[in-house]
Motif scaffolding. Sequence first.
Motif, PDB file in Angstrom:
ATOM      1  N   THR A  61      43.062  35.063  40.310  1.00 24.08           N
ATOM      2  CA  THR A  61      41.692  34.887  39.821  1.00 24.08           C
ATOM      3  C   THR A  61      40.972  33.774  40.565  1.00 24.08           C
ATOM      4  OG1 THR A  61      42.412  35.629  37.625  1.00 24.08           O
ATOM      5  CG2 THR A  61      40.309  34.465  37.774  1.00 24.08           C
ATOM      6  N   MET A  62      41.616  32.616  40.709  1.00 26.51           N
ATOM      7  CA  MET A  62      40.979  31.491  41.393  1.00 26.51           C
ATOM      8  C   MET A  62      40.776  31.783  42.873  1.00 26.51           C
ATOM      9  SD  MET A  62      42.985  28.311  39.575  1.00 26.51           S
ATOM     10  CE  MET A  62      41.935  27.112  40.376  1.00 26.51           C
ATOM     11  N   ARG A  63      41.705  32.489  43.485  1.00 24.96           N
ATOM     12  CA  ARG A  63      41.547  32.837  44.900  1.00 24.96           C
ATOM     13  C   ARG A  63      40.389  33.812  45.092  1.00 24.96           C
ATOM     14  NH1 ARG A  63      47.979  33.695  46.441  1.00 24.96           N
ATOM     15  NH2 ARG A  63      48.480  31.478  46.728  1.00 24.96           N
ATOM     16  N   THR A  64      40.256  34.755  44.161  1.00 23.20           N
ATOM     17  CA  THR A  64      39.159  35.722  44.255  1.00 23.20           C
ATOM     18  C   THR A  64      37.812  35.015  44.116  1.00 23.20           C
ATOM     19  OG1 THR A  64      40.588  37.430  43.325  1.00 23.20           O
ATOM     20  CG2 THR A  64      38.215  37.830  43.285  1.00 23.20           C
ATOM     21  N   GLU A  65      37.747  34.068  43.194  1.00 21.98           N
ATOM     22  CA  GLU A  65      36.500  33.315  43.034  1.00 21.98           C
ATOM     23  C   GLU A  65      36.171  32.488  44.281  1.00 21.98           C
ATOM     24  OE1 GLU A  65      37.039  31.005  39.559  1.00 21.98           O
ATOM     25  OE2 GLU A  65      36.870  32.712  38.161  1.00 21.98           O
ATOM     26  N   ALA A  66      37.179  31.901  44.900  1.00 25.44           N
ATOM     27  CA  ALA A  66      36.949  31.130  46.128  1.00 25.44           C
ATOM     28  C   ALA A  66      36.471  32.031  47.260  1.00 25.44           C
ATOM     29  CB  ALA A  66      38.229  30.398  46.527  1.00 25.44           C
ATOM     30  N   LYS A 116      34.802  34.902  46.957  1.00 28.97           N
ATOM     31  CA  LYS A 116      33.419  35.299  46.688  1.00 28.97           C
ATOM     32  C   LYS A 116      32.453  34.129  46.881  1.00 28.97           C
ATOM     33  CE  LYS A 116      34.605  38.975  43.403  1.00 28.97           C
ATOM     34  NZ  LYS A 116      34.452  39.486  42.011  1.00 28.97           N
ATOM     35  N   ALA A 117      32.890  32.917  46.559  1.00 24.94           N
ATOM     36  CA  ALA A 117      32.020  31.751  46.759  1.00 24.94           C
ATOM     37  C   ALA A 117      31.749  31.525  48.245  1.00 24.94           C
ATOM     38  CB  ALA A 117      32.675  30.512  46.139  1.00 24.94           C
ATOM     39  N   LEU A 134      39.438  44.976  44.348  1.00 24.63           N
ATOM     40  CA  LEU A 134      38.660  44.013  45.118  1.00 24.63           C
ATOM     41  C   LEU A 134      38.527  44.462  46.572  1.00 24.63           C
ATOM     42  CD1 LEU A 134      37.244  41.267  45.448  1.00 24.63           C
ATOM     43  CD2 LEU A 134      39.523  40.238  45.776  1.00 24.63           C
ATOM     44  N   LYS A 155      43.865  27.706  46.682  1.00 22.13           N
ATOM     45  CA  LYS A 155      43.931  27.939  45.243  1.00 22.13           C
ATOM     46  C   LYS A 155      45.243  28.617  44.891  1.00 22.13           C
ATOM     47  CE  LYS A 155      39.683  26.475  44.649  1.00 22.13           C
ATOM     48  NZ  LYS A 155      39.338  25.259  43.874  1.00 22.13           N
TER      49      LYS A 155
END
Length: 754
Positions: free
Chosen positions: A289-294, A296-297, A333, A285
Amino acid sequence: MYSNVLLPRQWSRFACICRYSTAVEGQKLPQCSASSDGISPPPRIRRGPTDILEALAATVGPDPTAAHYKYHDDPYLIPLSNFRKRAYALSAEAGRRAAVWIRDNHAELFNMREWDPPAKMKTPHYNADPRIDAYAPKPIYTSESNRRRPTIHYQQLASGGLAASVPAARGVEGVGGDLRVKFLQLLCFYNEKEADSMEWMEERWFASNIKERQAATWRTGGLAEKIFASIEPKTSEAYCAIIQGMAKYYQAERAHMLAQEAIEKGLVLSTDVYNSLLSCVGFLKEGTTMRTEALKATLAEMHKHGISPNQGTLTACLRSVSAWGGGRALQQLALQLLAEFRQIGIQPGLSAYYYMLCLFCKERGPKVDILSTILADLESRETLTAVEPTDTNFFITAMGVCSDHLQDVNMAERLHTLLMKGDNYKLVGDAYKESIYYRHYVTVACRQAPFEKTTELLDTLVPNVYVPEPTVFEEIIKTLELGGAGARLAAAWSQLVIFGHAKRVRLVERLLQAMCSCYQYQDDEVKAKTRAAAADILSFGQLTDEEIAQKRDQRTPQAQLSAQALTNIIQLCSDVTDKADPSWEAVSEAAQRLRKEAVGVPTDPAALAAAAQATAQKGKPGIAAAVSEAAQRLSKEAVGVPTDPAALAAVPQATAAKGKPGIAAALVMYLAENGFEEATTASASVLGPLLNRTESEVQQLLATPRGSLEESLHPSAAVLLDAYHLATTGVEPSRNARDSSSSDSDSDSSSDDE
């Protein structure tokens, strides 16, 4: 006659066998705790080969002033510079490599030895007692062997080379599934490369300063992928092997695709697979933001499938977060991840704390004291164990934070105490990392610690544990200058020679400056040592005529001492009352080098280059070449002018009063030739004591024309008059008059010296 010889030999052999058997029987201990006579000896405790040595070493503790065990314990053979240490270690390892080559290529020389003990059975490769497998020749594998080295026999697996284990097999299809999966794991772990040898530590240590490339180095379409494609049905072990291999070598996108494929097939992936996916999640990513979501997913997916995280999971998460940059969001984080893992009973390791320091203690970021909390946690643990290779990065990074980020010597001492606790010193890493660690430690101690504590630390570490680099040695010189340690400054010159830094002109000039600033506060013994060191600095590195001729063709000119450094040498060595003192030779040599190398220094060297270019454009290539050559000569010979001419101007008067008029005249002329105002007052103040005249008579003499005094003045006085007129009028005296006056002055000075 022969029987008289053979019988004693046989009897000696028989006696040797008896003694050997008796010794073996005597070493046997009862294994039970009861006996018929009521004596119950304790059970035998199995000891390792180094247990006694470790017990003895624990009674005395480490000796930091001793040389490393890999060097000979001889003061004439112990290397005392970084270059010599590296050359010594690598040369010793090269000798071991040569021995290994002989062992592997001439194994027939090591089959057996005739002088082994009589009771030993003669077997191939059994030539030592006890047998050491590492020193024995390695077995030679033929084409029918089943055990093969990866780099040589990768392709033989695909072409049926291992089919000998299954007689009816052809190619890869004849290889069993378990064997194929294990071979796939081997290929993925090493990426189809030869494994690094564990024997050659020195080469790995001195090459570890090369940073790892974080780029996709996975062999796309290689043998590993072919073997994975040939496995049917594909098992969880096969998916785990190929996914971890791709993630390890940064083929992140394909690793995640194969992970999703395995999950869709209902296969269970291991914790190590998810850890490898977490460590390269940032390659998928863009943006925080997108890396953090990945991230956590992926953690949520682990929880969904019931995969329990471990310490490596936390380390992989923090590794990814620290590589994304900085900022308050990423720091929050990381703290959140740390807190949640602690809630489930997972404590962070040294690698996790290393990535926390990388995230919070940026070089140009705000000062954040997270290290004190980390140290409090590590100090509460009984032992620190290395789990991952990056664990050895913690201590050097933490000491760098103490030195550059926090600038806190108390925190540095606290960290060093933790490192020296128990067996923690093995976590400092290799020789290169150890040098970085002590570089930061000595630097923060020089800048922040009290003078006594700094000198105590230097006496403990230098030179056997740590050899300071030039930048660190400059910090040491500054500390010694502030502490007024004249004796240590004088000894620092010999250390520069031993450590291989004596040809670093900037460092030597900094040392001379420190010597001058501390000189007047020292006693006579220290002053004598300082003068001897200054004279040795001047004579060090003087080339012979042959060496000068060889260096003329080199493009890089030899560095020379600046005019300020020569001035410092003159100031130090002229502080003697004895006319026959050897220090005067250094003063005379420094004065000659000043006039030879630093006369006529241009205030704007760039103007010469511009003049050469303009002359060439106007159609005068010959003149342009001459100007360019003059600029090159000036760049090689001109070494600047003194930054404090007043200090140099005070030397001639004292020098003339001590019976050295030639040196005094040369120094005053140097001041006049370079346009210093101090030349006027210096020439007048030196003429009075030299000619034994009053101040009014000296002023009258200075007003008299130079030609009428040609034959009535002392040669040194004539040079002083020339210097005065040059300083006041700016008109240079005739060349012939100057040369004759200078030669007369030099000869007069030499006669005075005699």
